[in-house]
Design an enzyme around this catalytic site. Structure first.
Site, PDB file in Angstrom:
ATOM      1  N   ALA A   1       9.863  -6.289  -4.801  1.00 44.94           N
ATOM      2  CA  ALA A   1      10.506  -7.517  -4.304  1.00 44.94           C
ATOM      3  C   ALA A   1      10.755  -7.408  -2.817  1.00 44.94           C
ATOM      4  O   ALA A   1      11.872  -7.188  -2.352  1.00 44.94           O
ATOM      5  CB  ALA A   1      11.815  -7.768  -5.056  1.00 44.94           C
TER       6      ALA A   1
ATOM      7  N   GLU B   1       6.901 -18.846   2.493  1.00 41.81           N
ATOM      8  CA  GLU B   1       6.117 -18.069   1.524  1.00 41.81           C
ATOM      9  C   GLU B   1       6.404 -18.662   0.152  1.00 41.81           C
ATOM     10  O   GLU B   1       7.419 -18.380  -0.464  1.00 41.81           O
ATOM     11  CB  GLU B   1       6.499 -16.589   1.569  1.00 41.81           C
ATOM     12  CG  GLU B   1       5.567 -15.749   0.704  1.00 41.81           C
ATOM     13  CD  GLU B   1       5.890 -14.262   0.768  1.00 41.81           C
ATOM     14  OE1 GLU B   1       4.988 -13.460   0.477  1.00 41.81           O
ATOM     15  OE2 GLU B   1       7.034 -13.907   1.085  1.00 41.81           O
TER      16      GLU B   1
ATOM     17  N   ALA C   1       7.519 -11.432  -6.514  1.00 44.24           N
ATOM     18  CA  ALA C   1       8.956 -11.689  -6.669  1.00 44.24           C
ATOM     19  C   ALA C   1       9.292 -13.144  -6.370  1.00 44.24           C
ATOM     20  O   ALA C   1      10.211 -13.445  -5.600  1.00 44.24           O
ATOM     21  CB  ALA C   1       9.756 -10.749  -5.778  1.00 44.24           C
TER      22      ALA C   1
ATOM     23  N   ASP D   1       5.271   0.957   4.489  1.00 51.48           N
ATOM     24  CA  ASP D   1       6.536   1.578   4.090  1.00 51.48           C
ATOM     25  C   ASP D   1       6.353   2.735   3.119  1.00 51.48           C
ATOM     26  O   ASP D   1       7.338   3.327   2.660  1.00 51.48           O
ATOM     27  CB  ASP D   1       7.474   0.533   3.476  1.00 51.48           C
ATOM     28  CG  ASP D   1       6.915  -0.097   2.202  1.00 51.48           C
ATOM     29  OD1 ASP D   1       5.734   0.150   1.871  1.00 51.48           O
ATOM     30  OD2 ASP D   1       7.659  -0.853   1.548  1.00 51.48           O
TER      31      ASP D   1
ATOM     32  N   ASP E   1       8.186  -7.672   5.698  1.00 52.00           N
ATOM     33  CA  ASP E   1       8.451  -8.391   4.445  1.00 52.00           C
ATOM     34  C   ASP E   1       9.847  -8.003   3.950  1.00 52.00           C
ATOM     35  O   ASP E   1      10.097  -7.891   2.745  1.00 52.00           O
ATOM     36  CB  ASP E   1       7.398  -8.083   3.389  1.00 52.00           C
ATOM     37  CG  ASP E   1       7.445  -9.051   2.197  1.00 52.00           C
ATOM     38  OD1 ASP E   1       8.066 -10.119   2.327  1.00 52.00           O
ATOM     39  OD2 ASP E   1       6.879  -8.712   1.134  1.00 52.00           O
TER      40      ASP E   1
ATOM     41  N   ARG F   1     -18.413  -5.550  -7.927  1.00 54.72           N
ATOM     42  CA  ARG F   1     -19.135  -6.766  -8.310  1.00 54.72           C
ATOM     43  C   ARG F   1     -18.326  -8.023  -8.007  1.00 54.72           C
ATOM     44  O   ARG F   1     -18.893  -9.105  -7.850  1.00 54.72           O
ATOM     45  CB  ARG F   1     -19.481  -6.752  -9.805  1.00 54.72           C
ATOM     46  CG  ARG F   1     -20.456  -5.668 -10.215  1.00 54.72           C
ATOM     47  CD  ARG F   1     -20.965  -5.900 -11.636  1.00 54.72           C
ATOM     48  NE  ARG F   1     -21.768  -4.788 -12.096  1.00 54.72           N
ATOM     49  CZ  ARG F   1     -21.303  -3.737 -12.737  1.00 54.72           C
ATOM     50  NH1 ARG F   1     -20.002  -3.661 -13.019  1.00 54.72           N
ATOM     51  NH2 ARG F   1     -22.103  -2.763 -13.115  1.00 54.72           N
TER      52      ARG F   1
ATOM     53  N   ASN G   1      -1.562  -6.628  -1.376  1.00 51.36           N
ATOM     54  CA  ASN G   1      -0.468  -6.927  -2.290  1.00 51.36           C
ATOM     55  C   ASN G   1      -0.537  -8.381  -2.736  1.00 51.36           C
ATOM     56  O   ASN G   1      -0.777  -9.290  -1.929  1.00 51.36           O
ATOM     57  CB  ASN G   1       0.884  -6.651  -1.625  1.00 51.36           C
ATOM     58  CG  ASN G   1       1.052  -5.190  -1.253  1.00 51.36           C
ATOM     59  OD1 ASN G   1       1.131  -4.830  -0.088  1.00 51.36           O
ATOM     60  ND2 ASN G   1       1.078  -4.326  -2.251  1.00 51.36           N
TER      61      ASN G   1
END
Length: 412
Positions: free
Chosen positions: A334, A154, A165, A273, A299, A252, A244
């Protein structure tokens, strides 16, 4: 990685208490294991839910018929579901997959095992290219041993506008040569790479990933609707934590969310969560993508299954308070402290999703994405004996991984 000593002691004690104790009845003469019948549960199968069902385990696999010497455990009043599969996980138990030693990584893996995740992909965060290549080499050893299902990168090829983060000073455009460097460093164990496909080199990098059998995931992106469609046509197949770290849906300017939800080729990750998503957003994703295109993920960062305190996520300091992780500087979310047993319970009891849909999103769909559905993701004869036992309130009561109890059944 730093955390409060009392929290660390507590987590280690919990992990010790959760270790498996082998069955003591007569072993099968051919396998050396005691066949086991888990009987009376509500069992979620690919074909539907079976009341008063049973799952039979011999050695590391599920089998179709019980041998005469099988041990029978009555689990009436409980649910039996497949072991959870997490596509996106940065650590747990106070340990980081991004920066920890092999022992640290194993500790984090064990923490998630004890919460029902029997298969996980270890995720890195943005860092220097040489450092990420080194981490890929370390994590690939664990993948080759079967401790993890592979490596997910990532960053660093993400948008500074949607960095979340991640350290902005280490971000870079997705140069296909550098993408290839990370793939090669993982020695065949690279499973997914998240990138902002609108950046220079993004589309070429998606094509490169697809050619090498690595999932190209659209995430931490500032892409338009049209740019996202282009990335999907080039071979992107996953949305990294949908909603996220991407532009919101507009009437639009529909942006990446609309493109990712509407395309049947895309599986959308969701973090359930209670912090990352409003329940209505989660319902929207399930409604438009359908249960076969959703993957529930954690995550998770180091604090998952561990406790509040100060942590490091890559080079950035994180404060975890009441289970919510935020950067000390700036306050961005984070990662999470989520474990998949909590995600399962919330999806059923708070979001009111059908149990079968949750099982698909937490087991079958990610297993299919990883190319592992012949071994994991459902309770079928011939597959690995990975299963989770839940009570009628969907609290975890037992975890089995490859035929061994990670968490002994709590049936009292």
């Amino acid at each position: 990685m730093t955390a409060h000593p009392r929290a660390r002691d507590s987590a280690e004690s919990a992990a010790t208490a959760a270790r498996a104790r082998p069955a003591t009845t007569n072993p099968h003469p051919a396998t050396g294991h005691t066949p086991l019948v888990l009987s009376g549960a509500t069992v979620v199968l690919p074909t539907g839910t079976v009341n008063n069902g049973r799952v039979i385990v011999d050695g590391t696999r599920i089998i179709g018929a019980a041998p005469e010497n099988a041990q029978v455990i009555d689990v009436t009043g409980h649910w039996l579901v497949p072991g959870f599969v997490d596509l996106h996980n940065h650590g747990g138990g106070g340990a980081s997959f991004t920066s920890g030693t092999i022992e640290d990584v194993l500790k984090g893996i064990a923490t998630h095992h004890s919460h029902g995740t029997t298969t996980l992909v270890a995720s890195t965060v943005t860092g220097d290219m040489d450092f990420l290549a080194q981490r890929a080499g370390l994590l690939s050893e664990l993948a080759e041993q079967g401790d993890i299902a592979g490596v997910h990168f990532e960053g660093p090829f993400i948008s500074p506008c949607r960095k979340g983060a991640h350290s902005e000073g280490l971000l870079r455009d997705p140069d296909p040569a550098e993408v290839r460097k990370l793939i090669d460093a993982a020695r065949g164990q690279a499973k997914m790479l998240t990138l902002a496909t609108e950046l220079p080199g993004g589309i070429e990098s998606v094509r490169l990933l697809a050619e090498h059998g690595v999932i190209a995931a659209v995430g931490h992106t500032d892409a338009t609707y049209e740019q996202t469609v282009e990335a999907i046509e080039a071979g992107a197949t996953v949305a990294t934590h949908l909603f996220n770290a991407m532009p919101p849906l507009g009437h639009r300017t529909p942006g990446p969310i609309t493109a990712l939800l509407e395309d049947e080729r895309i599986t959308v990750e969701l973090i359930d969560d209670g912090t990352h998503l409003h329940p209505a957003a989660l319902q929207l994703a399930f409604h438009h993508a359908g249960s076969k295109r959703v993957a529930l993920i954690t995550d998770a960062m180091d604090a998952a299954g561990f406790g509040d305190g100060r942590y490091m996520l890559g080079p950035l300091e994180v404060e975890v308070s009441e289970g919510v992780a935020r950067l000390v500087e700036g306050g961005s979310i984070a990662g999470s402290t989520l474990t998949l047993d909590r995600a399962f319970k919330r999806a059923v009891t708070v979001d009111r999703l059908p149990v079968e849909d949750v099982v698909a999103a937490i087991s079958a769909n990610p297993a299919r994405l990883l190319g592992m559905s012949d071994r994991i993701g459902s309770l079928e004869p011939g597959k690995d004996a990975d299963l989770v036992l839940l009570d009628h309130q969907f609290d975890l009561k037992g975890v089995m991984r490859r035929g061994e109890w990670v968490v002994d059944p709590q049936l009292g």
